[in-house]
Scaffold this motif. Structure first.
Motif, PDB file in Angstrom:
ATOM      1  N   LYS A  22       1.180  -1.195  -0.170  1.00 47.52           N
ATOM      2  CA  LYS A  22      -0.092   0.025  -0.051  1.00 47.52           C
ATOM      3  C   LYS A  22       0.715   1.231   0.053  1.00 47.52           C
ATOM      4  O   LYS A  22       2.063   1.154   0.705  1.00 47.52           O
ATOM      5  N   GLU A  23      -0.015   2.355  -0.706  1.00 45.19           N
ATOM      6  CA  GLU A  23       1.185   3.578  -0.715  1.00 45.19           C
ATOM      7  C   GLU A  23       1.701   3.868   0.470  1.00 45.19           C
ATOM      8  O   GLU A  23       2.327   5.023   0.601  1.00 45.19           O
ATOM      9  N   GLU A  24       0.036   4.767   1.325  1.00 46.66           N
ATOM     10  CA  GLU A  24      -0.017   4.690   3.042  1.00 46.66           C
ATOM     11  C   GLU A  24       1.274   4.016   3.545  1.00 46.66           C
ATOM     12  O   GLU A  24       2.035   4.820   4.238  1.00 46.66           O
ATOM     13  N   ASP A  25       1.816   3.068   3.132  1.00 42.26           N
ATOM     14  CA  ASP A  25       2.554   2.389   4.538  1.00 42.26           C
ATOM     15  C   ASP A  25       3.793   2.458   4.127  1.00 42.26           C
ATOM     16  O   ASP A  25       5.078   2.464   4.733  1.00 42.26           O
ATOM     17  N   ARG A  26       4.716   3.208   2.673  1.00 44.96           N
ATOM     18  CA  ARG A  26       5.596   3.818   2.246  1.00 44.96           C
ATOM     19  C   ARG A  26       6.691   5.448   2.542  1.00 44.96           C
ATOM     20  O   ARG A  26       7.088   5.870   2.557  1.00 44.96           O
ATOM     21  N   LEU A  27       4.996   5.579   3.319  1.00 43.48           N
ATOM     22  CA  LEU A  27       5.063   7.634   4.244  1.00 43.48           C
ATOM     23  C   LEU A  27       6.229   7.426   4.994  1.00 43.48           C
ATOM     24  O   LEU A  27       7.392   8.375   4.868  1.00 43.48           O
ATOM     25  N   PHE A  28       6.853   6.942   6.123  1.00 42.58           N
ATOM     26  CA  PHE A  28       7.598   6.942   6.595  1.00 42.58           C
ATOM     27  C   PHE A  28       8.464   5.608   6.603  1.00 42.58           C
ATOM     28  O   PHE A  28       9.188   5.637   7.297  1.00 42.58           O
ATOM     29  N   ALA A  29       8.659   4.664   5.846  1.00 44.72           N
ATOM     30  CA  ALA A  29       8.702   3.979   5.636  1.00 44.72           C
ATOM     31  C   ALA A  29      10.546   3.700   5.607  1.00 44.72           C
ATOM     32  O   ALA A  29      11.641   3.345   6.270  1.00 44.72           O
ATOM     33  N   SER A  30      11.235   4.594   4.883  1.00 46.52           N
ATOM     34  CA  SER A  30      13.270   4.752   4.636  1.00 46.52           C
ATOM     35  C   SER A  30      13.306   5.743   5.497  1.00 46.52           C
ATOM     36  O   SER A  30      14.384   5.146   6.686  1.00 46.52           O
ATOM     37  N   GLU A  31      12.320   6.404   6.026  1.00 45.62           N
ATOM     38  CA  GLU A  31      13.087   6.844   8.079  1.00 45.62           C
ATOM     39  C   GLU A  31      13.182   6.377   8.936  1.00 45.62           C
ATOM     40  O   GLU A  31      13.998   6.188   9.878  1.00 45.62           O
TER      41      GLU A  31
END
Length: 168
Positions: free
Chosen positions: A132-141
């Protein structure tokens, strides 16, 4: 247990699954082929705790806030690592995979009796992220903040993880 069979895999961010930009997946084929009953106990002794026994989801997922070790205690499976553009890996009883935070994984197929033991460094709680796109929002951080483990889940303080992940 044999340290010499280590295989490493690196996966790039594919736009859906972030994977880990700095740490490789570690694969120890047959690590517990002779002491299968000690898989979970060994993980726990090496401070990889919060363990569980089950299978692997049949959809792409990752944990942005924790590294994960998976030890096959029964059966066989094919896992897709790194997302759709990643690598399919045949795993069997006795094999161990160490997934750095952010690494996508999915069960493509398995034997009916397939079971793994999973655990996390220092008993960390893990989240569940999907495509899901929203799961990517803070993933890298989140991935960049996950601390390195103190020990290899299989080989302890002298294990290959320490070198491969530049822990020391």
């Amino acid at each position: 247990m044999n340290k010499n069979n280590l295989q490493t895999y690196r996966f790039e961010d594919d736009g859906v699954i972030p994977n880990n930009p700095n740490l490789p997946v570690l694969f120890y084929p047959g690590a517990f082929s002779e002491q299968l009953e000690r898989t979970e106990e060994t993980f726990n002794e090496n401070n990889w705790r919060n363990s569980w026994t089950n299978g692997v989801f049949d959809f792409h997922h990752y944990h942005s806030n924790a590294h994960e070790v998976l030890g096959v205690v029964q059966g066989t499976a094919i896992l897709q690592l790194g997302g759709e553009k990643g690598k399919s890996l045949d795993i069997k009883k006795g094999d161990v995979i160490i997934l750095p935070a952010g690494t996508g994984h999915k069960r493509l197929q398995s034997s009916d009796d397939f079971k793994i033991v999973g655990a996390y460094p220092d008993g960390m709680e893990h989240n569940l992220k999907t495509e899901k796109e929203e799961d990517r929002l803070f993933a890298s951080e989140d991935i960049s903040k996950v601390p390195l483990p103190d020990a290899d889940p299989v080989f302890g303080y002298n294990g290959p993880l320490l070198k491969e992940w530049n822990v020391r």
